[in-house]
Design a protein around this motif. Structure first.
Motif, PDB file in Angstrom:
ATOM      1  N   ASN A 189       0.801  -1.223   0.000  1.00 11.23           N
ATOM      2  CA  ASN A 189       0.000   0.000   0.000  1.00 11.23           C
ATOM      3  C   ASN A 189       0.838   1.279   0.000  1.00 11.23           C
ATOM      4  O   ASN A 189       0.326   2.351  -0.324  1.00 11.23           O
ATOM      5  N   VAL A 190       2.121   1.182   0.363  1.00 11.86           N
ATOM      6  CA  VAL A 190       2.959   2.397   0.421  1.00 11.86           C
ATOM      7  C   VAL A 190       4.258   2.276  -0.375  1.00 11.86           C
ATOM      8  O   VAL A 190       4.966   3.272  -0.547  1.00 11.86           O
ATOM      9  N   TYR A 191       4.575   1.097  -0.867  1.00 15.53           N
ATOM     10  CA  TYR A 191       5.877   0.912  -1.508  1.00 15.53           C
ATOM     11  C   TYR A 191       6.048   1.797  -2.744  1.00 15.53           C
ATOM     12  O   TYR A 191       7.083   2.469  -2.913  1.00 15.53           O
ATOM     13  N   ASP A 192       5.045   1.827  -3.615  1.00 14.88           N
ATOM     14  CA  ASP A 192       5.163   2.657  -4.818  1.00 14.88           C
ATOM     15  C   ASP A 192       5.313   4.130  -4.457  1.00 14.88           C
ATOM     16  O   ASP A 192       6.064   4.868  -5.107  1.00 14.88           O
ATOM     17  N   LYS A 193       4.613   4.553  -3.422  1.00 15.99           N
ATOM     18  CA  LYS A 193       4.720   5.930  -2.944  1.00 15.99           C
ATOM     19  C   LYS A 193       6.142   6.231  -2.476  1.00 15.99           C
ATOM     20  O   LYS A 193       6.695   7.306  -2.750  1.00 15.99           O
ATOM     21  N   CYS A 194       6.742   5.264  -1.768  1.00 11.73           N
ATOM     22  CA  CYS A 194       8.117   5.445  -1.289  1.00 11.73           C
ATOM     23  C   CYS A 194       9.102   5.569  -2.438  1.00 11.73           C
ATOM     24  O   CYS A 194      10.056   6.358  -2.378  1.00 11.73           O
ATOM     25  N   GLU A 195       8.892   4.795  -3.481  1.00 15.09           N
ATOM     26  CA  GLU A 195       9.759   4.899  -4.653  1.00 15.09           C
ATOM     27  C   GLU A 195       9.540   6.235  -5.370  1.00 15.09           C
ATOM     28  O   GLU A 195      10.501   6.919  -5.756  1.00 15.09           O
ATOM     29  N   LYS A 196       8.288   6.623  -5.521  1.00 19.61           N
ATOM     30  CA  LYS A 196       7.968   7.858  -6.245  1.00 19.61           C
ATOM     31  C   LYS A 196       8.590   9.077  -5.585  1.00 19.61           C
ATOM     32  O   LYS A 196       9.154   9.952  -6.273  1.00 19.61           O
ATOM     33  N   TYR A 197       8.520   9.126  -4.255  1.00 17.60           N
ATOM     34  CA  TYR A 197       9.002  10.301  -3.540  1.00 17.60           C
ATOM     35  C   TYR A 197      10.374  10.085  -2.889  1.00 17.60           C
ATOM     36  O   TYR A 197      10.799  10.862  -2.037  1.00 17.60           O
ATOM     37  N   LYS A 198      11.059   9.024  -3.325  1.00 20.92           N
ATOM     38  CA  LYS A 198      12.460   8.791  -2.947  1.00 20.92           C
ATOM     39  C   LYS A 198      12.671   8.703  -1.428  1.00 20.92           C
ATOM     40  O   LYS A 198      13.638   9.255  -0.876  1.00 20.92           O
ATOM     41  N   ALA A 199      11.766   7.977  -0.762  1.00 27.14           N
ATOM     42  CA  ALA A 199      11.871   7.824   0.694  1.00 27.14           C
ATOM     43  C   ALA A 199      13.127   7.055   1.091  1.00 27.14           C
ATOM     44  O   ALA A 199      13.745   7.337   2.119  1.00 27.14           O
ATOM     45  N   PHE A 200      13.507   6.072   0.276  1.00 24.78           N
ATOM     46  CA  PHE A 200      14.711   5.297   0.581  1.00 24.78           C
ATOM     47  C   PHE A 200      15.953   6.185   0.503  1.00 24.78           C
ATOM     48  O   PHE A 200      16.848   6.112   1.347  1.00 24.78           O
ATOM     49  N   ASP A 201      16.005   7.036  -0.513  1.00 28.44           N
ATOM     50  CA  ASP A 201      17.135   7.963  -0.640  1.00 28.44           C
ATOM     51  C   ASP A 201      17.148   8.963   0.514  1.00 28.44           C
ATOM     52  O   ASP A 201      18.217   9.340   1.023  1.00 28.44           O
ATOM     53  N   PHE A 202      15.969   9.385   0.949  1.00 34.20           N
ATOM     54  CA  PHE A 202      15.874  10.371   2.021  1.00 34.20           C
ATOM     55  C   PHE A 202      16.478   9.832   3.319  1.00 34.20           C
ATOM     56  O   PHE A 202      17.320  10.499   3.948  1.00 34.20           O
ATOM     57  N   VAL A 203      16.057   8.631   3.724  1.00 32.95           N
ATOM     58  CA  VAL A 203      16.563   8.112   5.001  1.00 32.95           C
ATOM     59  C   VAL A 203      18.036   7.745   4.899  1.00 32.95           C
ATOM     60  O   VAL A 203      18.791   7.879   5.878  1.00 32.95           O
ATOM     61  N   LYS A 204      18.476   7.311   3.723  1.00 32.35           N
ATOM     62  CA  LYS A 204      19.899   7.046   3.531  1.00 32.35           C
ATOM     63  C   LYS A 204      20.701   8.321   3.737  1.00 32.35           C
ATOM     64  O   LYS A 204      21.750   8.323   4.406  1.00 32.35           O
ATOM     65  N   ARG A 205      20.208   9.431   3.189  1.00 39.97           N
ATOM     66  CA  ARG A 205      20.899  10.715   3.329  1.00 39.97           C
ATOM     67  C   ARG A 205      20.933  11.163   4.787  1.00 39.97           C
ATOM     68  O   ARG A 205      21.955  11.675   5.270  1.00 39.97           O
ATOM     69  N   LYS A 206      19.838  10.963   5.500  1.00 40.55           N
ATOM     70  CA  LYS A 206      19.791  11.346   6.908  1.00 40.55           C
ATOM     71  C   LYS A 206      20.776  10.524   7.743  1.00 40.55           C
ATOM     72  O   LYS A 206      21.371  11.030   8.702  1.00 40.55           O
ATOM     73  N   LYS A 207      20.966   9.282   7.362  1.00 41.55           N
ATOM     74  CA  LYS A 207      21.964   8.473   8.064  1.00 41.55           C
ATOM     75  C   LYS A 207      23.375   8.988   7.770  1.00 41.55           C
ATOM     76  O   LYS A 207      24.206   9.107   8.677  1.00 41.55           O
ATOM     77  N   GLU A 208      23.623   9.312   6.524  1.00 43.81           N
ATOM     78  CA  GLU A 208      24.938   9.834   6.152  1.00 43.81           C
ATOM     79  C   GLU A 208      25.232  11.158   6.851  1.00 43.81           C
ATOM     80  O   GLU A 208      26.391  11.466   7.156  1.00 43.81           O
ATOM     81  N   GLN A 209      24.183  11.914   7.143  1.00 44.91           N
ATOM     82  CA  GLN A 209      24.354  13.200   7.830  1.00 44.91           C
ATOM     83  C   GLN A 209      24.478  13.045   9.344  1.00 44.91           C
ATOM     84  O   GLN A 209      24.714  14.034  10.043  1.00 44.91           O
ATOM     85  N   GLY A 210      24.312  11.829   9.852  1.00 44.22           N
ATOM     86  CA  GLY A 210      24.497  11.573  11.267  1.00 44.22           C
ATOM     87  C   GLY A 210      23.248  11.641  12.116  1.00 44.22           C
ATOM     88  O   GLY A 210      23.316  11.488  13.346  1.00 44.22           O
ATOM     89  N   TYR A 211      22.094  11.847  11.498  1.00 42.97           N
ATOM     90  CA  TYR A 211      20.844  11.931  12.256  1.00 42.97           C
ATOM     91  C   TYR A 211      20.285  10.542  12.607  1.00 42.97           C
ATOM     92  O   TYR A 211      19.419  10.434  13.467  1.00 42.97           O
ATOM     93  N   ILE A 212      20.768   9.529  11.923  1.00 42.47           N
ATOM     94  CA  ILE A 212      20.325   8.161  12.151  1.00 42.47           C
ATOM     95  C   ILE A 212      21.553   7.288  12.356  1.00 42.47           C
ATOM     96  O   ILE A 212      22.471   7.295  11.518  1.00 42.47           O
ATOM     97  N   LYS A 213      21.586   6.531  13.444  1.00 44.84           N
ATOM     98  CA  LYS A 213      22.707   5.631  13.680  1.00 44.84           C
ATOM     99  C   LYS A 213      22.488   4.271  13.010  1.00 44.84           C
ATOM    100  O   LYS A 213      23.393   3.718  12.400  1.00 44.84           O
ATOM    101  N   LYS A 214      21.272   3.735  13.153  1.00 45.57           N
ATOM    102  CA  LYS A 214      20.928   2.446  12.540  1.00 45.57           C
ATOM    103  C   LYS A 214      19.626   2.623  11.779  1.00 45.57           C
ATOM    104  O   LYS A 214      18.637   3.124  12.325  1.00 45.57           O
ATOM    105  N   LEU A 215      19.605   2.179  10.527  1.00 44.88           N
ATOM    106  CA  LEU A 215      18.447   2.393   9.665  1.00 44.88           C
ATOM    107  C   LEU A 215      17.775   1.061   9.326  1.00 44.88           C
ATOM    108  O   LEU A 215      18.446   0.080   8.997  1.00 44.88           O
ATOM    109  N   GLY A 216      16.458   1.051   9.393  1.00 50.20           N
ATOM    110  CA  GLY A 216      15.716  -0.166   9.064  1.00 50.20           C
ATOM    111  C   GLY A 216      14.326   0.135   8.560  1.00 50.20           C
ATOM    112  O   GLY A 216      13.983   1.276   8.238  1.00 50.20           O
ATOM    113  N   MET A 217      13.508  -0.892   8.476  1.00 47.00           N
ATOM    114  CA  MET A 217      12.090  -0.721   8.151  1.00 47.00           C
ATOM    115  C   MET A 217      11.295  -1.760   8.931  1.00 47.00           C
ATOM    116  O   MET A 217      11.788  -2.861   9.208  1.00 47.00           O
TER     117      MET A 217
END
Length: 374
Positions: A117-145
């Protein structure tokens, strides 16, 4: 064997003062529960943007973050995949969560309730890229779903995005391990194959594996009188390959002490105990008409304000207890008097089924509730 690292405090069902208002937090009780958990040597707290009608993160801040040094706890929260509108809103929600919790970074951060129900939305709005970037910036120590869908979708997502994840959160309990609507065993095997550690949610299936049928209580207590009912569920989940943490929502001091004891003296189930689990699973499945975990996701956005999970609980009580409807009918009438919609008021829009992590045919079940309780 001391395994305090294996256990986390889930905050989806915190103590409240008014059972009809999930935001009426009993702050003093919550503080006492958090204090006991930390006093016993545990530190992991799991929350989410949407819990308790979007107020849970603020309650966790007040009862935990504002009262303890940052190195005394680990905090996990989640991006609400059903709620964000576009790429810009991902940033808005993320910043709101940092403020809600009063932290500068998240120890663990998850894409919440991932499914078809949300996967296509996540791809469309680049949610995976967003959280990856936040981890690289130090706001997230461990990333999951946190994942509530088919093994096929899990495979599809991990084939494309496994490199960004440090873990995956799965529903693993002995009743759902081979249930067709959850397929916990298969999802766990996929996570193992991608070498992704697993955090377990719903080890007690929303209380179902604590409030078990009387036959199950007798069976377990006759064979293993010194083991608590909840310990079976927690030990089963914690012993699975790749599991690094098991979450439990606790709202009473006795639950804190009982659950912590399991991990302070942790022992996996042996072969004889696993055989008993097989017997117990069959009994529970035979007795549970609607396999609802009481997560309340289905109620968010219901145009008729139907407390679906509450009605399913009433229905299951009736089906377990050979037709004594009187008390459940009282509860049902009270819900209507409190302003909630009746099962018969469902307009079949299907929003609830889109949100349900268990993929239940909710509209069909509401018809059964109507027949029994109206």
């Amino acid at each position: 064997m001391d395994r305090r690292d294996l256990f986390g405090f889930g905050t989806m069902r915190l103590p409240i003062l008014d059972k009809n208002d999930s935001t009426s937090f009993d702050y003093e009780k919550i503080k006492a529960l958090f204090d006991r958990f930390i006093e016993r040597g545990f530190s992991y707290f799991d929350t989410a943007y949407t819990y308790h009608k979007y107020q849970c993160e603020k309650a966790v801040k007040k009862c935990l973050v504002d009262r303890y040094p940052r190195d005394k706890f680990e905090i996990a929260t989640k991006m609400p995949l059903r709620d964000f509108k576009d790429e810009a809103d991902l940033e808005t929600k993320f910043q709101e969560q940092l403020t809600n919790l009063g932290v500068e970074f998240f120890d663990y951060y998850l894409l919440h309730n991932m499914g078809f129900n949300v996967y296509d939305k996540c791809e469309k709005y680049k949610a995976f890229d967003f959280v990856k970037r936040k981890k690289e910036q130090g706001y997230i120590k461990k990333l999951g779903m946190s994942f509530h869908d088919t093994p096929e979708l899990l495979e599809q997502i991990l084939e494309k995005h496994s490199d960004i994840f440090d873990f995956v959160q799965l529903q693993i309990n002995y009743v759902d391990f081979d249930q067709i609507n959850v397929r916990g065993r298969e999802c766990l095997a996929i996570a193992n194959r991608y070498n992704l550690p697993v955090i377990v949610m719903e080890p007690c299936k929303g209380g179902t594996l604590i409030n078990v049928p009387s036959e199950v209580v007798s069976l377990m207590k006759n064979r293993y009188p010194n083991q608590s009912i909840v310990s079976w569920a927690l030990r089963f989940s914690a012993m699975q390959k790749g599991v690094i943490k098991v979450l439990s929502g606790m709202n009473d001091m006795s639950q804190i002490d009982e659950n912590c004891e399991v991990f302070e003296n942790f022992r996996p189930l042996d072969s004889n105990e696993l055989k008993l689990i097989d017997e117990v699973t069959k009994i529970i499945n035979d007795k549970t008409a609607i396999k609802c975990t009481n997560c309340e996701y289905c109620t968010h956005g219901c145009p008729k304000n139907i407390p679906i999970n509450k009605y399913f609980g009433m229905y299951n009580s009736i089906m377990r207890n050979t037709g004594d409807f009187s008390s459940q009918k009282v509860y049902y009438r009270n819900a209507a008097f409190a302003g909630y919609g009746k099962a018969s008021e469902c307009i079949k829009c299907g929003k609830c089924e889109q949100a349900c992590p268990q993929h239940l045919p909710i509209r069909e079940y509401l018809e059964q509730v109507k027949e029994k309780l109206e």
